[in-house]
Scaffold this active site. Structure first.
Site, PDB file in Angstrom:
ATOM      1  NE  ARG A  11      79.284 -33.836  12.368  1.00 16.47           N
ATOM      2  CZ  ARG A  11      79.746 -34.013  13.602  1.00 16.47           C
ATOM      3  NH1 ARG A  11      80.753 -34.820  13.816  1.00 16.47           N
ATOM      4  NH2 ARG A  11      79.210 -33.378  14.617  1.00 16.47           N
ATOM      5  CG  HIS A  38      75.100 -32.549  20.108  1.00 12.98           C
ATOM      6  ND1 HIS A  38      74.527 -33.199  21.176  1.00 12.98           N
ATOM      7  CD2 HIS A  38      76.212 -33.257  19.790  1.00 12.98           C
ATOM      8  CE1 HIS A  38      75.272 -34.248  21.493  1.00 12.98           C
ATOM      9  NE2 HIS A  38      76.301 -34.309  20.670  1.00 12.98           N
ATOM     10  NE  ARG A  96      75.464 -36.017  17.056  1.00 14.25           N
ATOM     11  CZ  ARG A  96      76.699 -35.664  17.027  1.00 14.25           C
ATOM     12  NH1 ARG A  96      77.061 -34.661  16.265  1.00 14.25           N
ATOM     13  NH2 ARG A  96      77.579 -36.271  17.735  1.00 14.25           N
ATOM     14  CG  HIS A 156      77.127 -30.031  17.411  1.00 14.94           C
ATOM     15  ND1 HIS A 156      77.966 -29.673  18.439  1.00 14.94           N
ATOM     16  CD2 HIS A 156      77.592 -31.245  16.962  1.00 14.94           C
ATOM     17  CE1 HIS A 156      78.882 -30.618  18.611  1.00 14.94           C
ATOM     18  NE2 HIS A 156      78.678 -31.571  17.721  1.00 14.94           N
ATOM     19  CD  GLU A 184      80.385 -40.210  19.751  1.00 18.67           C
ATOM     20  OE1 GLU A 184      80.045 -39.522  18.771  1.00 18.67           O
ATOM     21  OE2 GLU A 184      81.397 -39.983  20.410  1.00 18.67           O
TER      22      GLU A 184
END
Ligand code: FAD
Ligand code: SIN
Length: 566
Positions: free
Chosen positions: A419, A276, A323, A384, A148
């Site tokens: 994160r 997100h 992100r 998110h 990811e």
């Protein structure tokens, strides 16, 4: 004269008799209530991965009562798609995962905490497997690992694209079978109990604030019960509901964070709200359906409506940049082009991989008329994850004695300013484990506090105006989405602060007068959390990680001063 004084004596002794009998009655009622009161070794608030893992471990050492405000599986955990990051095989190493986490955290992650989390990742994940969690495997029998955004290696364990569902289901089964765990669903924690409830003044700067349990709303009696505990674990999850457009379920109203803040415990890093980048653009759907980042790991690319890739303009890592960068880039594309969404080109994913790894997303898209093997999926960023929360140390201890926190409601220092994908399920596993190790030692020296009074309902009446609560909730969400989203400025934050203050005053007034119902508790909590996000955002005079300010677009140098830290 004598007659009058006899009468006075008689009235006086009658009064004394009445007073004595009333006093006696109250005393007896008090003693019975105290005996009847629920007293547990461990009170766990929340039934996601953090609460369940702690409960399963603590149950080996004492009685556990787990309260959860909706159905037991009504959690963010259940919706997790991508999976759980852990170091399993070479060429991956702990050092690489540590480095990726530090880079994503934009220099604000606590290196000590990052090291602990990553180095314990393998052991904790294998424990999940022992509890029955079935992660996908390759034909050779090894765990199938996905990649990811922000990860330099393939290291995300998953169960198709419904990893959270698999984890939640297996942990609930284990908890339900455990005779030492009592589960109370539809029971909302209203406040944690501290010295404040004994009439002792408590302030944010004092040490020794102690948690004696919590006041819990009982849906059967519609009253607030007192549950006394030696150890309390706060595991209430995230805050997404503060924003209207979120991937989080509606239970994510930041209750634990608000309760601890009101009890004068430390909360930090609330400005770091993760959006997100890719939730499905389907305006009528709440919560927003997530299109997992693992699809980008499998080859999907973000594009505009003309099919042009745009992420390389913003970052050399393209669609797999961390992100914060991807969400901000999409936000910029949408604002500068005046469009409502961008696209994820999933036709680049091999069909076999689509059906095996992403069957849930494939089915969901088909259900709304999009075939992701042939068409691009319209996507938009959505609130998110909260990187900030209740400040805890390496053992999950909050600044309030006997109160621990784990999972999304906590701030361990792992995530810093942003994160890394799939690090949050891992964080919950590691810190619920560590909290349990610490709590089972601490509990040996803790007694119940019997002086705690019942919940005070004096002067409250039934609130007939539900519309006041539902409308205020919508107003908070509009304020937060409009002024405290992906891009912020001094003016926007000040406007949000002023608007929220009005709602705060109105809601506190209503709360004091109303018979307690869960909806007003949640509204209060959402306002508290909104306030904390705005205040922390105003205090951060720079742009870093998830917090971007038009007035302070640069990083400040990171000095080891209090302000520069989380
Ligand atoms: P939750 O699982 O949210 O559980 C919180 C619990 O507390 C719930 O039971 C709730 O009802 C209860 N509760 C709340 N308030 C009260 C109260 N006042 N009284 C009683 N009970 C209360 N992370 C990853 O690492 N990998 C992923 O792939 C991933 N995908 C995600 C996909 C989606 C759509 C979402 C929303 C999140 C995802 N995340 C992912 C984030 C991750 O799922 C969450 O951070 C994590 O599951 C939080 O676990 P938790 O136990 O802290 O909270
Ligand atoms: C996702 O699957 O994209 C979500 C992963 C996460 O939030 O960690």
């Amino acid at each position: 004269m004598l007659h009058l004084s006899n009468e006075i004596v008689e009235v006086h002794s009658k009064f004394k008799r009445n007073f004595a009998s009333r006093f006696l009655r109250q005393l007896i009622v008090g003693i019975i209530k105290n005996i009847m009161r629920k007293k547990v070794d461990f009170l766990v608030i929340g039934s996601g991965i953090a609460g369940l893992c702690f409960a399963l471990k603590a149950a080996n050492f004492g009685k556990v009562c787990m309260v959860t405000k909706a159905k037991i599986d009504d959690t963010s955990t259940k919706y997790a798609q991508g999976g759980i990051a852990a170091v399993m095989y070479s060429p991956d190493t702990y050092e690489k995962h540590i480095q990726d986490t530090m880079v994503a955290g934009d220099e604000l992650s606590d290196r000590h905490i990052v090291e602990i989390t990553i180095r314990e990742s393998t052991e904790r994940v294998l424990e999940l497997v022992e509890w029955g969690v079935d992660f996908d495997k390759t034909q050779s029998g090894k765990f199938a690992l996905a990649k990811e955004g922000g990860h330099s290696e393939f290291r995300v364990l998953h169960h198709k694209d419904i990893t959270g569902f698999e984890i939640e289901e297996k942990l609930i089964l284990a908890a339900q079978r455990n005779p030492n765990i009592e589960i109370l669903d539809n029971h909302l924690a209203v406040e944690i109990i501290t010295q404040h409830h004994l009439g002792i003044e408590v302030n944010r700067h004092m040490s020794g604030i102690t948690c004696y349990g919590a006041y819990i709303y009982n849906p059967k009696t519609k009253e607030v019960d007192t549950i006394l505990s030696k150890i309390t674990m706060m595991a209430t999850g995230g805050i997404g509901t503060v924003y209207g457009n979120t991937t989080n379920p509606t239970v994510a109203t930041g209750d634990g964070i608000a309760m601890v803040y009101r009890a004068k415990g430390a909360v930090r890093g609330m400005e770091f709200v993760q959006f997100h980048p890719t939730s499905l653009y389907n305006p009528s759907e709440r919560p927003s359906f997530l299109i997992t980042e693992a699809m980008r790991g499998a080859g999907a690319i973000l594009k505009n409506k003309n099919g042009e890739e745009f992420m390389r303009k913003y970052d050399s890592r393209g669609s797999l940049a961390p992100r914060d960068i991807v969400a901000r880039a999409i936000d910029n594309e949408m604002k500068t082009k005046g469009i409502d969404h961008v696209y994820l080109d999933t036709t680049l994913i091999k069909k076999e991989e689509m059906f095996q790894h992403f069957p849930n997303i494939y089915a969901k898209c088909l259900s709304i008329g999009i075939d992701p093997t042939k068409e691009m999926i319209p996507v938009v960023p959505a609130a998110h994850y909260s990187c900030g929360g209740i400040q805890v140390d390496e053992w999950g201890r909050s600044t309030i004695t006997n109160l621990y926190a784990s999972g999304e409601c906590s701030s361990t220092g792992l995530h810093g300013a942003n994160r890394l994908a799939s690090n949050s399920l891992l964080e919950a596993l590691v810190f619920s484990h560590r909290a349990c190790l610490n709590a089972v030692e601490a509990i040996k020296n803790i007694d119940f506090c019997d002086q705690v009074p019942d919940w005070n309902t004096e002067g409250t009446v039934l609130n007939e105006e539900m519309v006041l609560i539902t409308q205020s909730m919508k107003e908070v969400q509009t304020i937060m989405a409009s002024y405290v989203g992906i891009v912020r400025s001094n003016l926007r934050l000040q406007r949000a602060f002023d608007r929220l203050e009005i709602l705060y005053r109105e809601t506190e007034d209503l709360y004091k007068k109303s018979i307690l119902i869960p909806e007003i508790c949640e509204l209060r909590n959402v306002i508290n959390v909104g306030y904390l996000i705005i205040r922390n955002a105003m205090e951060r005079k720079e742009s870093r990680g998830l917090h971007y300010s038009l007035d302070y677009p640069e990083h400040r140098d990171v000095n080891p001063t209090r302000e520069d830290k989380l």
